[in-house]
Design a protein around this motif. Structure first.
Motif, PDB file in Angstrom:
ATOM      1  N   SER A 187       1.094  -1.503  -0.194  1.00 52.18           N
ATOM      2  CA  SER A 187      -0.198  -0.215  -0.173  1.00 52.18           C
ATOM      3  C   SER A 187       0.458   1.327   0.359  1.00 52.18           C
ATOM      4  O   SER A 187       1.868   1.716   0.538  1.00 52.18           O
ATOM      5  N   VAL A 188       1.179   2.214  -0.453  1.00 53.66           N
ATOM      6  CA  VAL A 188       0.917   3.156  -1.165  1.00 53.66           C
ATOM      7  C   VAL A 188       0.467   4.320  -1.402  1.00 53.66           C
ATOM      8  O   VAL A 188      -0.965   4.001  -2.028  1.00 53.66           O
ATOM      9  N   PRO A 189       0.621   5.929  -0.418  1.00 52.53           N
ATOM     10  CA  PRO A 189      -0.091   6.857  -1.287  1.00 52.53           C
ATOM     11  C   PRO A 189      -0.377   6.740  -2.861  1.00 52.53           C
ATOM     12  O   PRO A 189       0.380   7.104  -3.661  1.00 52.53           O
ATOM     13  N   THR A 190      -1.372   7.216  -1.912  1.00 58.48           N
ATOM     14  CA  THR A 190      -2.539   7.531  -4.666  1.00 58.48           C
ATOM     15  C   THR A 190      -1.744   8.463  -4.961  1.00 58.48           C
ATOM     16  O   THR A 190      -1.891   8.830  -6.504  1.00 58.48           O
ATOM     17  N   PHE A 191      -2.210   9.490  -4.439  1.00 56.78           N
ATOM     18  CA  PHE A 191      -1.794  10.680  -4.758  1.00 56.78           C
ATOM     19  C   PHE A 191      -0.997  11.664  -3.674  1.00 56.78           C
ATOM     20  O   PHE A 191      -0.415  11.095  -2.801  1.00 56.78           O
ATOM     21  N   THR A 192       0.052  11.999  -4.706  1.00 60.78           N
ATOM     22  CA  THR A 192       1.391  12.365  -4.201  1.00 60.78           C
ATOM     23  C   THR A 192       1.705  13.412  -4.928  1.00 60.78           C
ATOM     24  O   THR A 192       1.497  14.243  -6.175  1.00 60.78           O
ATOM     25  N   LEU A 193       3.199  14.011  -4.837  1.00 62.70           N
ATOM     26  CA  LEU A 193       3.999  14.720  -5.984  1.00 62.70           C
ATOM     27  C   LEU A 193       4.177  14.686  -7.175  1.00 62.70           C
ATOM     28  O   LEU A 193       4.976  13.956  -7.361  1.00 62.70           O
ATOM     29  N   LEU A 194       4.499  15.944  -8.336  1.00 61.15           N
ATOM     30  CA  LEU A 194       4.369  14.991  -9.727  1.00 61.15           C
ATOM     31  C   LEU A 194       6.064  15.992  -9.964  1.00 61.15           C
ATOM     32  O   LEU A 194       4.850  17.197  -9.397  1.00 61.15           O
ATOM     33  N   ILE A 195       6.560  16.154 -10.415  1.00 54.71           N
ATOM     34  CA  ILE A 195       7.693  16.919 -10.685  1.00 54.71           C
ATOM     35  C   ILE A 195       7.989  16.708 -11.580  1.00 54.71           C
ATOM     36  O   ILE A 195       8.492  15.944 -12.464  1.00 54.71           O
ATOM     37  N   ARG A 196       8.585  17.936 -12.342  1.00 53.01           N
ATOM     38  CA  ARG A 196       9.216  17.620 -13.849  1.00 53.01           C
ATOM     39  C   ARG A 196      10.487  17.664 -13.375  1.00 53.01           C
ATOM     40  O   ARG A 196      11.438  18.597 -12.749  1.00 53.01           O
ATOM     41  N   LYS A 197      11.067  16.716 -13.370  1.00 53.78           N
ATOM     42  CA  LYS A 197      12.287  16.473 -12.789  1.00 53.78           C
ATOM     43  C   LYS A 197      13.393  17.400 -14.075  1.00 53.78           C
ATOM     44  O   LYS A 197      14.492  17.452 -13.361  1.00 53.78           O
ATOM     45  N   ASP A 198      13.972  17.164 -14.866  1.00 51.84           N
ATOM     46  CA  ASP A 198      14.272  18.189 -15.843  1.00 51.84           C
ATOM     47  C   ASP A 198      13.982  19.266 -15.504  1.00 51.84           C
ATOM     48  O   ASP A 198      15.631  19.945 -15.821  1.00 51.84           O
ATOM     49  N   ILE A 199      13.207  20.131 -14.736  1.00 56.97           N
ATOM     50  CA  ILE A 199      13.516  21.383 -14.438  1.00 56.97           C
ATOM     51  C   ILE A 199      14.024  21.564 -13.147  1.00 56.97           C
ATOM     52  O   ILE A 199      15.158  22.742 -13.167  1.00 56.97           O
ATOM     53  N   PHE A 200      13.550  20.728 -12.088  1.00 55.83           N
ATOM     54  CA  PHE A 200      14.860  20.698 -10.700  1.00 55.83           C
ATOM     55  C   PHE A 200      16.120  20.207 -11.059  1.00 55.83           C
ATOM     56  O   PHE A 200      16.881  21.095 -10.741  1.00 55.83           O
ATOM     57  N   ASP A 201      16.230  19.640 -12.512  1.00 54.82           N
ATOM     58  CA  ASP A 201      17.997  19.231 -12.844  1.00 54.82           C
ATOM     59  C   ASP A 201      18.337  20.698 -12.956  1.00 54.82           C
ATOM     60  O   ASP A 201      19.899  20.541 -13.065  1.00 54.82           O
ATOM     61  N   GLU A 202      17.712  21.502 -13.827  1.00 54.21           N
ATOM     62  CA  GLU A 202      18.095  22.293 -14.705  1.00 54.21           C
ATOM     63  C   GLU A 202      18.784  23.499 -14.081  1.00 54.21           C
ATOM     64  O   GLU A 202      19.317  24.465 -14.057  1.00 54.21           O
ATOM     65  N   VAL A 203      17.642  23.751 -12.052  1.00 50.84           N
ATOM     66  CA  VAL A 203      18.563  24.771 -11.804  1.00 50.84           C
ATOM     67  C   VAL A 203      19.191  23.828 -10.902  1.00 50.84           C
ATOM     68  O   VAL A 203      19.179  25.165  -9.305  1.00 50.84           O
ATOM     69  N   GLY A 204      19.685  23.039 -10.502  1.00 49.38           N
ATOM     70  CA  GLY A 204      20.491  22.529  -9.557  1.00 49.38           C
ATOM     71  C   GLY A 204      20.070  21.959  -8.162  1.00 49.38           C
ATOM     72  O   GLY A 204      20.766  22.088  -7.119  1.00 49.38           O
ATOM     73  N   ALA A 205      18.587  21.535  -8.570  1.00 46.77           N
ATOM     74  CA  ALA A 205      17.608  21.128  -7.253  1.00 46.77           C
ATOM     75  C   ALA A 205      17.583  19.608  -7.342  1.00 46.77           C
ATOM     76  O   ALA A 205      17.167  19.121  -8.718  1.00 46.77           O
ATOM     77  N   PRO A 206      17.861  19.016  -6.300  1.00 46.25           N
ATOM     78  CA  PRO A 206      17.856  17.351  -5.855  1.00 46.25           C
ATOM     79  C   PRO A 206      15.991  17.171  -5.574  1.00 46.25           C
ATOM     80  O   PRO A 206      14.861  17.856  -5.465  1.00 46.25           O
ATOM     81  N   VAL A 207      15.945  15.865  -6.463  1.00 44.24           N
ATOM     82  CA  VAL A 207      14.507  15.488  -5.619  1.00 44.24           C
ATOM     83  C   VAL A 207      14.151  15.034  -4.181  1.00 44.24           C
ATOM     84  O   VAL A 207      14.997  15.111  -3.335  1.00 44.24           O
ATOM     85  N   PRO A 208      13.463  16.178  -3.693  1.00 44.44           N
ATOM     86  CA  PRO A 208      12.908  17.103  -2.667  1.00 44.44           C
ATOM     87  C   PRO A 208      13.097  15.778  -2.005  1.00 44.44           C
ATOM     88  O   PRO A 208      12.015  14.826  -1.992  1.00 44.44           O
TER      89      PRO A 208
END
Length: 556
Positions: A187-208
């Protein structure tokens, strides 16, 4: 007189009109082994039952029988005369289902009306934990714990998947449970956070990994894309607050429930909306609004998250948002049209952690069923229990309901399910160019029954690789919060609790949004708590804690 809410349809013969669709997150052998055949003598209601029915065997009634079932119709997948799922069930089990159809738009209200009036069919599916309480208290539905000896598959998988303690939380004030839920191996949460990982990578931010990490990433994105409000919900805040609350040691949004939170230190329930953890959560999201990092429209607009937020995601105005597995597909389809395939990466991440730890919601059941109190008078009552045990909990039925007929619609080898190329499952983007959709055209993979009980292998079989990675990440890096101890209310207490809980929740909902959006200053938090106290908050907590103490004394 029968309430004429919808037509009743019998399902006999190959390819007749049938219905099977619904909206599309749980019981120990030791805990349940006290169940018996019940206070009612059902020995005369065993016609058509199998004398040697056992787990992992096909149920087949010894003579043709018909059982009545409530059915929710979804507008996206209307019944057609090509649906064959019920015909296949009948061929295997000798059971024909007589459906009372209700529309999805007001299914809960119509279900309640039918049950309360005594006009409901015997089998009531799509029941989530908590749905049964009002009907159990009034005696309108059966205590299924009294009949579990007739459900060997249920018993087996409760034990194998270590779900016994969770069933205890289903027990009402009399120590019995009145619904059997859908069982999930993982069982895992059905709803969670979806991110544009390419944009996070672009600005130097890791997956939170935490909500503080997310804020740092959003700040970097805002600096790079100043016209954006990079975080959004799309479900009036209810989705994001639901999965965020656990990290702050509270409950909120969709997960607010009856508003109480069990405090381990005091051994009592407290009111979540007045707690320090809730205040910390509100302050966090208000800070995002102040700094232009949170799209406020997504916390106020009444939509299902598939419209405005999807458009903003595609337009590069939002780079992180609430969603489920299917939302990844929605966002990806929209981005294909604006950014182009291969030029982005949408990732479903484990809910961020916080001051309460890397914590997510407790393990959950999925939807199960209830039986109306009149069902025990059916001459085939024992056969009904055996049939439902097969339908909901046997691997054979689970494969059938999800994929159809092995060798005809799919193949299975070494545990891997493969849909044959002439069939599609458009809801999960499988073989999208095939002519026949096993859901829309054949009635398989519906959500009334198909998602109810699933092994991990079955759950992963129809989901995209990114969702399998999401399951792995949650199971390996997050800890489910322990479920709260039982505090079941009797019928009179349920009515009293409802009268108290409704205005309290209205006050919480209204002020949560006002605090987050800055419409009410956080300096007025104490005044807000005083408003809750003036609505007899203490009386409500006394009611819940009294029920908890009584249950503990009665059940050890």
């Amino acid at each position: 007189m029968k309430l004429d809410l919808a037509p009743r349809l019998s399902h006999r013969g190959r390819k007749r009109a049938t219905a099977l669709v619904a909206a599309t997150a749980l019981i120990g052998l030791a805990a349940c082994s006290s169940g018996s055949s019940g206070d009612d003598d059902t020995s005369e209601n065993d016609a058509a039952s199998m004398s040697s029915f056992a787990a992992d065997t096909t149920f087949k009634a010894t003579e043709p029988v018909t059982f009545s079932m409530l059915w929710t119709d979804w507008p996206e997948t209307p019944i057609t005369d090509t649906w064959e799922v019920f015909d296949e069930i009948e061929e295997r089990t000798n059971v024909s289902l007589d459906l009372t159809n209700i529309p999805f738009s007001d299914a809960v209200e119509k279900r309640s009306l039918l049950i309360s009036s005594g006009d409901a069919p015997d089998i009531i599916p799509l029941i989530y934990t908590g749905d049964e309480q009002q009907f159990a208290a009034s005696g309108a539905v059966l205590p299924l714990s009294d009949y579990e000896e007739h459900m060997p598959n249920f018993r087996k998988y409760v034990q194998e998947w270590d779900l016994g303690d969770m069933v205890d939380n289903l027990r009402q004030a009399d120590g019995k449970y009145y619904m059997t839920p859908g069982l999930q191996e993982v069982s895992v949460p059905t709803f969670t956070l979806l991110i544009r990982k390419d944009i996070f990578d672009e600005v130097g931010a890791p997956v939170p990994e935490t909500w503080d990490d997310l804020r740092e990433g959003l700040e970097k994105i805002k600096a790079k894309y100043p016209d954006s409000t990079p975080l959004a919900d799309g479900f009036e805040g209810a989705s994001m607050l639901n999965y965020a609350a656990h990290a702050f040691g509270t409950v909120a949004g969709w997960g607010f429930g009856n508003g109480t939170f069990y405090d381990e230190d005091s051994g009592e329930f407290i009111y979540a909306g007045a707690s320090d953890g809730y205040k910390d959560m509100v302050e966090y999201f208000h800070g995002l609004v102040e700094d232009g990092l949170l799209d406020t429209e997504s916390f106020t607009a009444a939509n299902d998250g598939s419209g405005t937020v999807t458009e903003k995601f595609a337009a590069g105005q939002v780079f992180a948002a609430s969603g489920a597995n299917g939302t990844v597909n929605d966002f990806s389809t929209a981005l294909d049209a604006t950014v182009g395939k291969g030029n982005y990466e949408v990732v479903q991440i484990a809910p961020p952690g916080g001051e309460a730890g890397q914590v997510v919601e407790p393990r959950n059941f999925w939807n199960g069923f209830m039986l109306t109190s009149e069902a025990k008078n059916h001459p085939n009552f024992i056969a009904m229990l055996q049939f439902l045990d097969w339908l909901y909990y046997s691997p054979e039925a689970r494969d059938l309901l999800r994929w159809g007929v092995e060798g005809e619609t799919y193949t299975k080898a070494d545990g891997k399910y493969t849909l044959k190329p002439e069939f599609s499952l458009d809801a999960f983007n499988i073989n999208p160019d095939a002519e026949t959709d096993i859901l829309k055209d054949l009635g398989y993979s519906n959500d009334v029954l198909a998602g109810s009980t699933e092994s991990r292998a079955l759950k992963e079989s129809y989901n995209a690789p990114q969702y399998v990675e999401y399951i792995d990440s949650v199971l390996s890096t997050r800890t489910p919060r322990d479920p709260f101890p039982p505090a079941p209310l009797d019928e009179a207490e349920l009515e009293q609790a409802s009268l108290l809980a409704t205005p309290l929740k209205d006050t919480v909902d209204t002020n949560t949004l006002r605090f987050i959006l800055g419409e009410r200053p956080l300096s007025e938090w104490d005044a807000y708590v005083g408003e809750l106290e003036s609505q007899n908050l203490q009386g409500y907590l006394d009611l819940i804690n009294g029920a908890h103490q009584r249950y503990a004394e009665d059940n050890g």
